[in-house]
Scaffold this active site. Structure first.
Site, PDB file in Angstrom:
ATOM      1  N   LYS A  22       0.834  -1.210   0.000  1.00 25.42           N
ATOM      2  CA  LYS A  22       0.000   0.000   0.000  1.00 25.42           C
ATOM      3  C   LYS A  22       0.867   1.257   0.000  1.00 25.42           C
ATOM      4  O   LYS A  22       0.653   2.178  -0.780  1.00 25.42           O
ATOM      5  CB  LYS A  22      -0.905   0.001   1.244  1.00 25.42           C
ATOM      6  N   ASN A  23       1.854   1.288   0.910  1.00 24.91           N
ATOM      7  CA  ASN A  23       2.618   2.533   1.080  1.00 24.91           C
ATOM      8  C   ASN A  23       3.615   2.785  -0.048  1.00 24.91           C
ATOM      9  O   ASN A  23       4.199   3.862  -0.125  1.00 24.91           O
ATOM     10  CB  ASN A  23       3.326   2.542   2.437  1.00 24.91           C
ATOM     11  N   CYS A 116      -4.987  12.730  12.989  1.00 19.73           N
ATOM     12  CA  CYS A 116      -4.766  11.295  12.816  1.00 19.73           C
ATOM     13  C   CYS A 116      -4.675  10.668  14.198  1.00 19.73           C
ATOM     14  O   CYS A 116      -4.035  11.215  15.094  1.00 19.73           O
ATOM     15  CB  CYS A 116      -3.478  11.071  12.054  1.00 19.73           C
ATOM     16  N   ARG A 121       0.778  14.472  12.944  1.00 19.52           N
ATOM     17  CA  ARG A 121       1.507  14.109  11.720  1.00 19.52           C
ATOM     18  C   ARG A 121       1.721  15.375  10.890  1.00 19.52           C
ATOM     19  O   ARG A 121       1.060  15.612   9.885  1.00 19.52           O
ATOM     20  CB  ARG A 121       0.757  13.023  10.953  1.00 19.52           C
ATOM     21  N   ILE A 123       3.385  18.312   8.421  1.00 19.60           N
ATOM     22  CA  ILE A 123       3.983  18.231   7.077  1.00 19.60           C
ATOM     23  C   ILE A 123       5.010  19.356   6.881  1.00 19.60           C
ATOM     24  O   ILE A 123       5.312  19.746   5.761  1.00 19.60           O
ATOM     25  CB  ILE A 123       2.921  18.241   5.942  1.00 19.60           C
ATOM     26  N   ASP A 124       5.545  19.854   8.012  1.00 19.66           N
ATOM     27  CA  ASP A 124       6.499  20.966   7.917  1.00 19.66           C
ATOM     28  C   ASP A 124       7.723  20.624   7.061  1.00 19.66           C
ATOM     29  O   ASP A 124       8.250  21.488   6.345  1.00 19.66           O
ATOM     30  CB  ASP A 124       6.944  21.393   9.326  1.00 19.66           C
ATOM     31  N   ASP A 308       5.046   0.379  11.839  1.00 15.53           N
ATOM     32  CA  ASP A 308       3.820  -0.260  11.355  1.00 15.53           C
ATOM     33  C   ASP A 308       3.704  -1.728  11.777  1.00 15.53           C
ATOM     34  O   ASP A 308       2.700  -2.379  11.476  1.00 15.53           O
ATOM     35  CB  ASP A 308       3.721  -0.138   9.823  1.00 15.53           C
ATOM     36  N   ARG A 400      -8.471  -0.455   4.875  1.00 14.02           N
ATOM     37  CA  ARG A 400      -7.666   0.568   4.198  1.00 14.02           C
ATOM     38  C   ARG A 400      -6.337  -0.015   3.726  1.00 14.02           C
ATOM     39  O   ARG A 400      -5.772   0.454   2.752  1.00 14.02           O
ATOM     40  CB  ARG A 400      -7.350   1.721   5.156  1.00 14.02           C
TER      41      ARG A 400
HETATM   42  N1  EPU Z   1       7.329  14.313  10.574  1.00 12.47           N
HETATM   43  C1  EPU Z   1       7.598  15.615  10.873  1.00 12.47           C
HETATM   44  N2  EPU Z   1       7.402  16.554   9.902  1.00 12.47           N
HETATM   45  C2  EPU Z   1       6.997  16.221   8.646  1.00 12.47           C
HETATM   46  C3  EPU Z   1       6.718  14.880   8.355  1.00 12.47           C
HETATM   47  C4  EPU Z   1       6.898  13.927   9.340  1.00 12.47           C
HETATM   48  O1  EPU Z   1       7.980  15.956  11.988  1.00 12.47           O
HETATM   49  O2  EPU Z   1       6.862  17.113   7.803  1.00 12.47           O
HETATM   50  C5  EPU Z   1       7.520  13.292  11.617  1.00 12.47           C
HETATM   51  C6  EPU Z   1       6.237  12.529  11.941  1.00 12.47           C
HETATM   52  O3  EPU Z   1       5.487  13.204  12.923  1.00 12.47           O
HETATM   53  C7  EPU Z   1       6.777  11.200  12.422  1.00 12.47           C
HETATM   54  C8  EPU Z   1       8.024  10.992  11.564  1.00 12.47           C
HETATM   55  O4  EPU Z   1       8.377  12.303  11.106  1.00 12.47           O
HETATM   56  O5  EPU Z   1       7.179  11.305  13.766  1.00 12.47           O
HETATM   57  C9  EPU Z   1       7.867  10.078  10.397  1.00 12.47           C
HETATM   58  O6  EPU Z   1       6.727  10.447   9.617  1.00 12.47           O
HETATM   59  P1  EPU Z   1       6.669  10.193   8.060  1.00 12.47           P
HETATM   60  O7  EPU Z   1       6.477  11.486   7.371  1.00 12.47           O
HETATM   61  O8  EPU Z   1       7.826   9.341   7.659  1.00 12.47           O
HETATM   62  O9  EPU Z   1       5.323   9.363   7.925  1.00 12.47           O
HETATM   63  P2  EPU Z   1       4.350   9.399   6.679  1.00 12.47           P
HETATM   64  O10 EPU Z   1       5.150   9.561   5.453  1.00 12.47           O
HETATM   65  O11 EPU Z   1       3.235  10.320   6.952  1.00 12.47           O
HETATM   66  C10 EPU Z   1       4.468   6.818   6.199  1.00 12.47           C
HETATM   67  C11 EPU Z   1       3.483   5.701   6.111  1.00 12.47           C
HETATM   68  C12 EPU Z   1       2.977   5.342   7.509  1.00 12.47           C
HETATM   69  C13 EPU Z   1       4.182   4.940   8.360  1.00 12.47           C
HETATM   70  C14 EPU Z   1       5.205   6.089   8.374  1.00 12.47           C
HETATM   71  C15 EPU Z   1       6.470   5.761   9.122  1.00 12.47           C
HETATM   72  C16 EPU Z   1       2.506   6.082   3.939  1.00 12.47           C
HETATM   73  C17 EPU Z   1       1.320   6.442   3.138  1.00 12.47           C
HETATM   74  N3  EPU Z   1       2.360   6.107   5.255  1.00 12.47           N
HETATM   75  O12 EPU Z   1       3.755   7.924   6.756  1.00 12.47           O
HETATM   76  O13 EPU Z   1       2.127   4.210   7.354  1.00 12.47           O
HETATM   77  O14 EPU Z   1       3.780   4.654   9.665  1.00 12.47           O
HETATM   78  O15 EPU Z   1       5.561   6.439   7.019  1.00 12.47           O
HETATM   79  O16 EPU Z   1       7.114   4.675   8.547  1.00 12.47           O
HETATM   80  O17 EPU Z   1       3.544   5.737   3.389  1.00 12.47           O
HETATM   81  C18 EPU Z   1       0.413   2.710   7.938  1.00 12.47           C
HETATM   82  O18 EPU Z   1       0.586   2.145   6.854  1.00 12.47           O
HETATM   83  O19 EPU Z   1      -0.295   2.203   8.851  1.00 12.47           O
HETATM   84  C19 EPU Z   1       1.056   4.011   8.181  1.00 12.47           C
HETATM   85  C20 EPU Z   1       0.649   4.832   9.132  1.00 12.47           C
END
Ligand code: EPU
Length: 431
Positions: A22-23, A116, A121, A123-124, A308, A400
């Site tokens: 999925k991811n 969430c 979560r 997106i900075d 995960d 999902r």
């Molecule tokens: N973070 C920041 N700032 C940002 C983005 C992330 O501080 O701009 C922090 C987050 O708060 C977190 C860490 O960085 O503490 C990692 O977050 P990341 O951005 O890597 O997560 P994501 O890309 O939103 C993906 C997967 C998640 C998985 C995480 C970590 C997808 C669609 N989702 O999320 O999958 O847990 O990476 O490996 O790829 C799941 O499948 O159940 C799921 C939640």
């Protein structure tokens, strides 16, 4: 609404096939917006998150075909730059449109995904990365507005408090492949799903070096073209099946999963005493006598132990004699499964970002509530080890991210049925 009725099961026996990740599939689908030619993706899992993503892509103008199960052909000839809240709110991964729209149209308006349950979560880092590529980035009325008319490759550092960001790296790579000049990303996420995206982009004509490492160098090109690509295997689905085998002391071969995608997870299970036999892309879990050993585990970015699979490991450790400490470093509040496991009889205390699991607990079936995708899986795994019946509500979370979950596990002998909440004993239904 659908619910699961799960009874004590096992030992599970047989072979089980892993589907597409999925991811990986979600950012790959978004990447199809980077060209006006058709891109065909194979091994795409049939999940509600995939259907949400396809809906959003078709909203921004992509022509979408699903000629056979698992195959999606997308052609983004004409695009609009706006991804509205009504669609984005359904799924966080729609933030992955930011990079491709910015690159292709030199402007984007993407709604910021909502809250969430697994914790904040932000997106900075995505936004900082775009700003480093000389884009003007502004947040107004819940939308990220990007003006990329002067987009230019440059150095981008993507490290945050918890390491890098998976979808943030995907976004910046997708923005950079069509940006003039050279982009050098430091502290890029190394997750296999990011590697899969980079491999697709290279097939589409992008110039990326350092794939799989934390340093990516991207030479912007003027145009990308169509191609065909097959999505990598879902390491989290595979890990979940491996725990299902281990918690039932089963003999199960999980097929189609390159073991290097699961290094830290397999290492932890072996440390605990789960007998594993690895042959090529097949991982066989063998039965064992006595108790496994408790573990001390910390979730970390790849190649560390994946967040995960944290909830599933918690479920397994409830059945292991001794004290396990499971620390969550990516999402320190991702313990929504714990109160539900406690309702089934698990002895788990939360201390800051750690779950202290005391085993082995005699679990018994109870009505429980799924709170997020991986928590849902953990409750089902625990239910296999529990006496009596466990009724699991809100299983749309599971749908999902796991394809035909109950059918695949029932094929190994698991006692799991998808029913309607109308079939539930009335006194167990949520208010
Ligand atoms: N973070 C920041 N700032 C940002 C983005 C992330 O501080 O701009 C922090 C987050 O708060 C977190 C860490 O960085 O503490 C990692 O977050 P990341 O951005 O890597 O997560 P994501 O890309 O939103 C993906 C997967 C998640 C998985 C995480 C970590 C997808 C669609 N989702 O999320 O999958 O847990 O990476 O490996 O790829 C799941 O499948 O159940 C799921 C939640």
């Amino acid at each position: 609404m659908d619910v699961f009725k799960v009874s004590r099961s096992g030992p599970l026996k047989g072979e089980i096939e892993v589907g597409g990740a999925k991811n990986a599939a979600l950012p790959l689908l978004a990447a199809t917006l980077l060209t006006d030619e058709a891109v065909t993706l194979r091994n795409v899992p049939d999940l509600s998150d995939i259907r949400f993503m396809v809906e959003i892509l078709s909203h921004v103008g992509s022509e979408v075909e699903n000629p056979e199960p698992g195959v999606w052909k997308l052609k983004a000839a004409e695009l609009t730059h706006i991804a509205p809240y009504e669609l984005v709110r359904k799924m966080r991964a729609s933030v992955c449109l930011l990079g491709p729209l910015t690159a292709r149209l030199r402007k984007a308006e993407v709604s910021i995904p909502g809250g969430c349950v697994i914790g904040p979560r932000p997106i900075d880092l995505h936004l900082k990365g775009l700003a480093k590529l000389n884009c003007e980035v502004e947040i107004t009325n819940g939308y990220v507005h990007v003006d990329a008319s002067k987009i230019q490759g440059g150095p981008v550092f993507l490290g945050g408090r918890s390491g890098s960001t998976v979808t943030g790296t995907a976004n910046i790579v997708m923005a950079a492949v069509l940006a003039p000049g050279t982009t050098r990303i430091e502290c890029a996420a190394c997750e296999p799903e990011v590697v899969d995206l980079c491999n697709l982009l290279v097939k589409m004509g992008a110039k990326i070096e350092g794939i799989g490492s934390p340093e990516l160098t991207i030479e912007g090109v003027e145009k990308l073209h169509g191609c065909e690509h097959s999505v990598i295997a879902d390491r989290i689905e595979a890990g979940t099946f491996i725990v299902a085998a281990a918690i039932t002391r089963g003999d199960v071969t999980v097929k189609g999963i390159p073991p290097n995608l699961l290094g830290a997870f397999l290492d932890k299970l072996e440390e605990s005493g789960v007998p594993l036999k690895i042959e090529g892309d097949n991982i066989r879990v063998l039965p064992y006598e006595g108790s496994l050993k408790p573990v001390d585990c910390i979730t970390l970015p790849y190649p560390g132990f994946p967040t995960d699979l944290q909830a599933q490991l918690c479920a397994l450790m409830t059945q292991v004699e001794g004290i396990s400490i499971i620390t969550e470093r990516i999402y320190p509040n991702r313990f929504m499964h714990v109160p539900e496991l406690q309702r089934m009889g698990a002895d788990i205390a939360i201390e800051g970002p750690s779950a202290i699991v005391k085993g082995a607990s005699k679990l018994s079936g109870a009505p429980v509530m799924a709170s997020d995708l991986r928590a849902s899986a953990a409750l089902i795994l625990a239910a296999f080890a529990a006496t009596g019946e466990t009724w699991i509500q809100r299983i749309y979370h599971l749908d999902r991210g796991y394809e035909r979950f109950e059918q695949k596990l029932a094929g190994l002998g698991a006692k799991i049925e998808r029913l309607s909440d109308k079939d539930m004993p009335k006194e167990l239904l949520e208010a």
